[in-house]
Design a protein around this motif. Structure first.
Motif, PDB file in Angstrom:
ATOM      1  N   VAL A 296       0.857  -1.185   0.000  1.00 57.98           N
ATOM      2  CA  VAL A 296       0.000   0.000   0.000  1.00 57.98           C
ATOM      3  C   VAL A 296       0.895   1.239   0.000  1.00 57.98           C
ATOM      4  CG1 VAL A 296      -1.686   1.358   1.280  1.00 57.98           C
ATOM      5  CG2 VAL A 296      -1.906  -1.130   1.196  1.00 57.98           C
ATOM      6  N   ASN A 298       0.631   5.442   0.182  1.00 52.61           N
ATOM      7  CA  ASN A 298      -0.271   6.548   0.465  1.00 52.61           C
ATOM      8  C   ASN A 298      -0.169   7.635  -0.605  1.00 52.61           C
ATOM      9  OD1 ASN A 298      -1.248   5.435   2.828  1.00 52.61           O
ATOM     10  ND2 ASN A 298       0.296   6.404   4.116  1.00 52.61           N
ATOM     11  N   MET A 375      -4.872  -2.761   6.904  1.00 50.47           N
ATOM     12  CA  MET A 375      -4.573  -2.648   5.481  1.00 50.47           C
ATOM     13  C   MET A 375      -5.650  -3.386   4.698  1.00 50.47           C
ATOM     14  SD  MET A 375      -0.414  -3.344   5.406  1.00 50.47           S
ATOM     15  CE  MET A 375      -0.240  -3.105   3.642  1.00 50.47           C
ATOM     16  N   SER A 377      -6.497  -5.105   0.691  1.00 51.85           N
ATOM     17  CA  SER A 377      -6.024  -5.467  -0.642  1.00 51.85           C
ATOM     18  C   SER A 377      -7.150  -6.199  -1.368  1.00 51.85           C
ATOM     19  CB  SER A 377      -4.795  -6.373  -0.546  1.00 51.85           C
ATOM     20  OG  SER A 377      -4.402  -6.847  -1.817  1.00 51.85           O
TER      21      SER A 377
END
Length: 408
Positions: A296, A298, A375, A377
């Motif tokens: 990930v 930002n 997180m 995904s």
């Protein structure tokens, strides 16, 4: 006459009585008019015991991966010899072969080798002579004669690859469970067995923490069209058939829920947002031979960004060491943060391609039991989240119920 490959996991051959049970099952399969290649793992606990021994004799430094391969390959060699002896004692005719003797050639990546070729001439010869072939899983040999191992769960890969090489009519993966379940039955008591599942769904579940199959073996099966069945060695119940997807499979939105413990998260803060930075970071990770999962990044702010990714907690020291060596080249303000004690929860189903709202339902189920998401995904047939490991069981049960997977 059918040509059948059977694979027995460590629990299935965990003690002498279970080895004899497997020997009887293998012999019954041959006496039903079939040729049989049986792939076995090390007896349960043996591999862990060998790793413990290696640390006791080399407490100050990590043993070389080459010597670890030589050591760990002995676990499977013990099992093939014992199972062959058991078959012969029952009046059968069996012969044991190591991976090298069976013609399994690999690359030179010790402890995580990949199969590059199989020349099964010795296997065919033994079968033609009326033998049951007991084949050591998890191992192979390089072109220069070095012993290699295929990584944890590598016996599955041995079985699937050998089934493809000898053009077997059937591949059966025997384990200590009845098949593939909608979730780990030890965590979700009301999980149900799945009758059939597509390669893609099985691959996503395996890579998301389902311990029934090694993900590389499922990739191999899909590539070469090897249909296989996951079933129990402790009873005669039908198992789960893994095969190419059919149109009817899409009617099931979520096929199963997987959980993977012992994960870690690395975050690199204040990374300059410019071309080439990600290449440096993940090049260092690749150079340390570390597999990563979620990534990930930002949104950039004032020319800087943060990059987070997950990996196995066992690989955290190697990854951290590799990153600290290149940290200074990334910029003055760059900082490295690591976090262990996290876990991954995934929902999988090819029906997700044609149905909306899966992520929303999953997130609501987690919110209802006060589980925080670290997180997220997604892929075409999977939505996965990282949560605190302490929350993973509660999260799994909540999501399993939300998608109507609980047994009636």
């Amino acid at each position: 006459m059918a040509l059948i490959v059977q694979k027995y996991g460590g629990t299935s051959v965990g003690n002498p009585e279970r080895i004899r049970n497997c020997a009887r099952r293998i012999l019954e399969t041959q006496r039903a008019g079939n040729q049989v290649v049986a792939v076995v793992s090390a007896m349960s606990g043996v591999t862990d015991g060998l790793i413990k021994l290696s640390k006791e004799v080399s407490p100050e430094q990590e043993p070389s991966e080459r010597e670890m391969d030589v050591l760990l390959s002995t676990g499977e060699q013990t099992t093939i010899a014992l199972t062959a002896m058991a078959i012969n004692a029952l009046g059968g005719k069996a012969v044991s072969l190591t991976g090298a003797q069976a013609g399994i050639s690999t690359d030179g990546m010790h402890t995580k080798a990949r199969i590059v070729n199989i020349t099964p001439d010795a296997v065919h010869k033994m079968l033609d002579e009326g033998n049951i072939v007991m084949l050591a899983g998890f191992q192979g040999e390089t072109a220069s004669g070095e012993i290699t191992t295929l990584g944890r769960g590598g016996s599955d890969l041995t079985a699937i690859a050998m089934a493809a090489a000898i053009k077997a009519d059937l591949c059966q993966i025997y384990t200590d469970v009845d098949g593939v379940y909608t979730c780990d039955p030890r965590v979700v008591k009301c999980a149900t067995k799945i009758e059939e599942i597509s390669y893609d769904e099985m691959l996503e579940m395996a890579s998301s923490g389902s311990k029934v199959m090694q993900s590389r073996s499922v990739e191999f099966a899909k590539k070469f069209g090897v249909r296989f069945e996951v079933r129990s060695s402790l009873n005669n119940n039908p198992g789960t058939l893994v095969k190419e997807e059919t149109p009817g499979m899409e009617s099931v939105v979520v096929r199963g829920v997987s959980l993977e413990r012992n994960q870690a998260k690395i975050t690199i803060d204040d990374v300059p947002d410019r071309p080439g930075i990600s290449s440096i970071i993940f090049g260092a990770i690749a150079g340390a031979n570390v597999m990563i999962d979620m990534i990930v990044q930002n949104v950039s702010f004032d020319g800087e960004t943060d990059i987070s990714f997950t990996l196995s907690a066992a690989d955290l020291p190697k990854a951290e060491k590799a990153l600290r060596e290149i940290l200074g080249s990334l910029g003055e303000n760059v900082a490295l943060r690591t976090e262990s004690g996290v876990a991954k929860l995934s929902v999988v189903g090819i029906g997700m391609r044609s149905h909306s709202g899966v992520a929303a339902k999953m997130f609501k189920a987690l919110a209802d039991v006060s589980v925080n998401i670290l997180m997220i995904s997604t892929s075409e047939i999977k939505t996965a989240v990282i949560v605190q490991e302490a929350d993973i069981e509660n999260a799994s049960r909540a999501v399993h119920t939300a998608f109507g997977l609980d047994a009636a």
